[in-house]
Design an enzyme around this catalytic site. Structure first.
Site, PDB file in Angstrom:
ATOM      1  N   GLU A 246     -32.164 -14.741   4.820  1.00 55.86           N
ATOM      2  CA  GLU A 246     -32.145 -13.471   4.078  1.00 55.86           C
ATOM      3  C   GLU A 246     -32.285 -13.708   2.576  1.00 55.86           C
ATOM      4  OE1 GLU A 246     -28.547 -11.530   5.342  1.00 55.86           O
ATOM      5  OE2 GLU A 246     -29.155 -11.650   7.445  1.00 55.86           O
TER       6      GLU A 246
ATOM      7  N   ARG B 215     -25.094 -12.875  12.605  1.00 58.53           N
ATOM      8  CA  ARG B 215     -25.743 -13.759  11.648  1.00 58.53           C
ATOM      9  C   ARG B 215     -27.079 -14.187  12.230  1.00 58.53           C
ATOM     10  NH1 ARG B 215     -22.804 -12.112   8.284  1.00 58.53           N
ATOM     11  NH2 ARG B 215     -21.342 -13.246   6.970  1.00 58.53           N
TER      12      ARG B 215
ATOM     13  N   HIS C 178     -29.444  -6.068   6.642  1.00 53.72           N
ATOM     14  CA  HIS C 178     -28.051  -6.534   6.614  1.00 53.72           C
ATOM     15  C   HIS C 178     -27.120  -5.479   5.982  1.00 53.72           C
ATOM     16  CE1 HIS C 178     -25.303 -10.291   6.560  1.00 53.72           C
ATOM     17  NE2 HIS C 178     -24.591  -9.179   6.698  1.00 53.72           N
TER      18      HIS C 178
HETATM   19  C1  8YV Z   1     -21.617  -8.099   4.008  1.00 52.28           C
HETATM   20  C2  8YV Z   1     -21.109  -9.454   6.127  1.00 52.28           C
HETATM   21  O1  8YV Z   1     -22.894  -7.538   3.970  1.00 52.28           O
HETATM   22  O2  8YV Z   1     -18.794  -9.177   6.360  1.00 52.28           O
HETATM   23  C3  8YV Z   1     -19.749  -9.934   6.467  1.00 52.28           C
HETATM   24  O3  8YV Z   1     -19.610 -11.099   6.849  1.00 52.28           O
HETATM   25  O4  8YV Z   1     -22.055 -10.092   6.451  1.00 52.28           O
HETATM   26  C4  8YV Z   1     -21.297  -8.136   5.465  1.00 52.28           C
HETATM   27  O5  8YV Z   1     -20.264  -7.261   5.687  1.00 52.28           O
HETATM   28  C5  8YV Z   1     -21.657  -9.331   3.163  1.00 52.28           C
HETATM   29  O6  8YV Z   1     -20.441  -9.991   3.091  1.00 52.28           O
HETATM   30  C6  8YV Z   1     -22.074  -8.969   1.735  1.00 52.28           C
HETATM   31  O7  8YV Z   1     -20.988  -8.431   1.006  1.00 52.28           O
END
Ligand code: 8YV
Length: 316
Positions: free
Chosen positions: A264, A235, A282
């Site tokens: 983001e 993150r 991301h």
């Molecule tokens: C996804 C993420 O891009 O799993 C996570 O926490 O950050 C990523 O796998 C996000 O959840 C968008 O679907």
């Protein structure tokens, strides 16, 4: 009557989308034009019993307060830092996420970024495209990975999968997280700062939370040093982005390879202008296979809830 589910973002899996339509009365927030989303939401909110959201959109207390009948929030991702868990707990709303199914792809992206940084892939790609090869311009040598220390901040499922891949490239893996893990051969540094001092590459794989906010600060970046590389697939909130930009600009940090950012999808112009970075939007879990598996787990959790069965992957 099918339960009304508020869908905040589409899955790229057509099969997942078809299952959602089959089992739920879906209301698609993401399909609404941006300027109409608030009014549209006010109209559907009173009937919503389930929400499908992402790790980034999450569930803020403000939206939750608009949903009087909501019973479950299913996150299509592993991170729950964008979900106000105090608010869901206070309301007795269930939360699920998608652990396990995205581990390998996120770890693969971490190594892709690490290798891109180590071998300066963006510069080499630009060199060929610009005709510099034919023009006989010089190319600087890069450094080998073998024998280098890959420090991993956050040594859970994803951190350990990154460690296994780094070892396959001949790297020595060290880790830091507050709780020591029994039975792993990698040594645990006594602090994040100590890990950064020992590392050639520091890979951030810890969850976003108030406790980890800006823990990768100016001091940690300086300890990683002018030959060091920061990789972040976790993150953006874990890294002090201003300090990172300053360190990269001054050369007190060598390189950064980043898939995640503080705000983001906005990436600071100062970061985009640097040539000692490689940036991706991301996409750690963005493969056909993983996004299908994540979406399937979301559908299965929602179905379990509305069928009165145990949730598959509840967030406690
Ligand atoms: C996804 C993420 O891009 O799993 C996570 O926490 O950050 C990523 O796998 C996000 O959840 C968008 O679907």
């Amino acid at each position: 009557m099918k339960p009304v589910v508020l869908v905040m973002a589409a899955s790229p899996s057509a099969d997942v989308m078809a299952q959602l339509e089959q089992h739920f009365d879906c209301r698609h927030w993401w399909q609404q034009p941006r300027e109409q989303q608030a009014a549209w939401l006010a109209g559907v909110a009173p009937e919503v019993r389930g929400v499908l959201t992402t790790g980034i959109i999450g569930m803020k207390a403000g939206l939750l307060a608009q949903l009087p009948k909501v019973e479950i929030v299913a996150v299509n991702g592993i991170g729950t830092d964008a979900v106000d868990l105090d608010a869901t707990r206070a309301r007795g709303v269930q939360v699920t996420n998608t652990p396990g199914v995205l581990t390998d792809d996120v770890a693969d992206l971490a190594l892709t970024l690490l290798l891109s940084a180590a071998r300066r892939l963006p510069a080499l790609d630009a060199y060929v495209r610009a005709g510099s090869w034919e023009a006989g311009k010089p190319i600087a040598s890069t450094r080998a990975l073998r024998g280098k220390v890959c420090g991993i901040y956050g040594y859970g499922r994803i951190g350990q999968a990154i460690g296994a891949r780094a070892e396959a490239f001949g790297m020595q893996v060290h880790y830091f997280q507050p709780r020591a893990i029994d039975g792993v051969p990698a040594p645990r540094a006594e602090s994040l700062l100590a890990l950064a001092r020992a590392s050639d590459y520091l890979v951030v794989a810890a969850p976003g939370s108030p406790a980890t906010h800006h823990t990768v600060n100016a001091e940690v970046l300086e300890a990683l040093g002018p030959q060091g590389t920061l990789v972040n697939i976790a993150r953006g909130s874990l890294v002090d982005e201003e300090a990172l930009i300053a360190a990269l600009g001054a050369g007190t940090l060598g390189f950064a390879a980043l898939d995640v950012f503080a705000d983001e999808p906005r990436v600071p112009a100062a970061l985009r202008a640097l040539d000692n970075v490689v940036l991706t939007p991301h996409v750690g879990s963005l493969t056909v296979e993983t996004r299908h598996a994540m979406g399937q787990l979301v559908v299965d959790n929602l179905r379990a809830h509305f069928d009165g069965k145990a949730l598959l992957t509840p967030v406690r």
